[in-house]
Design an enzyme around this catalytic site. Structure first.
Site, short mmCIF file in Angstrom:
data_model
loop_
_atom_site.label_atom_id
_atom_site.label_comp_id
_atom_site.label_asym_id
_atom_site.label_seq_id
_atom_site.Cartn_x
_atom_site.Cartn_y
_atom_site.Cartn_z
N ARG A 42 9.95 12.85 31.05
CA ARG A 42 9.96 13.83 29.74
C ARG A 42 11.00 13.01 28.27
NH1 ARG A 42 12.03 18.58 27.60
NH2 ARG A 42 10.00 19.97 26.96
N ILE A 68 7.48 19.07 21.73
CA ILE A 68 6.96 18.55 23.10
C ILE A 68 7.46 20.47 23.76
CG2 ILE A 68 9.44 17.68 23.50
CD1 ILE A 68 7.88 16.73 25.76
N SER A 69 5.95 20.56 24.11
CA SER A 69 5.94 21.68 25.20
C SER A 69 6.88 21.93 26.04
CB SER A 69 4.63 21.93 25.57
OG SER A 69 3.65 22.50 24.15
N GLN A 70 7.66 23.10 26.72
CA GLN A 70 8.74 23.53 27.41
C GLN A 70 7.90 22.73 28.74
OE1 GLN A 70 8.83 28.13 27.27
NE2 GLN A 70 9.94 27.61 29.66
N PRO A 71 8.74 22.43 29.90
CA PRO A 71 7.84 22.18 31.24
C PRO A 71 6.80 22.82 31.87
CG PRO A 71 9.79 20.90 30.79
CD PRO A 71 9.86 21.85 29.84
#
Length: 220
Positions: A42, A68-71
């Site tokens: 990431r 960027i989306s959270q995992p």
């Protein structure tokens, strides 16, 4: 699409394992998805100044008003999309920095990804090529129209929120296919799953989420 991601570098296995454990504690149960999160670097998808936060379970800015989306969100959407089996052909709306794309590519045979912001798409392409994902098809376009020339798709994943599910995307979903996307306005969004059965669409409203809103047009 069988992908061998490389470039773990920079972060220890312990750091990645901590992230995976947080996701497991937050009810992500598909071990294939957890392995993909563990093995996808990431930190390569964000600015160097934010790299120390790469394996925190949080969204981060990537420029142009996007994140960027959270995992957890990436894992949850991927888990939902593949819950009924490995899709052959998948459409992603909103390539962004390419992180969700890199995770998703490990679970389908062909991936088509649309991004409206050219600089983000250019950066994502370089990262995906570096990771051996050159076969992902990228298109600079308004994602609201999907990718009609390549439809139908067994899976559609949209990484931006709409007040309602677009008919253009539903029409491009194959019979037996599944769409996953956030639905709602600025204040409340719900992660929604749509399964197609002939001319019928079965809708499930699941988790409260927070995404950037869908925007029309393209940016060069």
């Amino acid at each position: 699409m069988d992908i061998q991601l490389s470039g773990i570098g920079m972060t220890s296995a312990r750091t990645r394992d901590r992230l995976v454990q947080r996701l497991r504690d937050a009810a992500i149960s598909d071990e294939r998805v957890l392995d993909a999160i563990r093995n996808t670097p990431r930190h390569l998808f964000i600015e160097e100044a934010l790299a120390h936060q790469a394996y925190d379970d949080t969204a981060l800015p990537i420029g142009h008003g996007q994140t960027i989306s959270q995992p957890w969100v990436v894992a949850r959407m991927t888990e939902l999309l593949i819950a009924n089996g490995r899709p052959t052909k998948v459409l992603e709306i909103g390539t962004g920095c390419g992180y969700q794309t890199a995770v998703l590519a490990q679970f389908c045979d062909a991936l088509y990804s649309v991004e409206r912001i050219r600089p983000l798409q250019d950066q994502a392409r370089k990262r995906l090529i570096k990771l051996g994902l050159a076969r992902v098809q990228l298109k600079h376009a308004d994602g609201g129209f999907g990718w009609k020339s390549e439809a139908p798709f067994d899976g559609i994943l949209a990484a931006c929120a709409r007040a309602e599910i677009p008919d253009d995307l539903l029409s491009q979903l194959a019979d037996g296919g599944r769409l996953v996307m956030p639905v709602g306005g600025d204040r409340q969004q719900i992660l929604t799953v749509v399964d197609r059965d002939g001319d019928k669409f079965h809708v499930q409203s699941l988790d409260a989420v927070r995404f950037v809103p869908f925007q029309r047009g393209v940016m060069r």
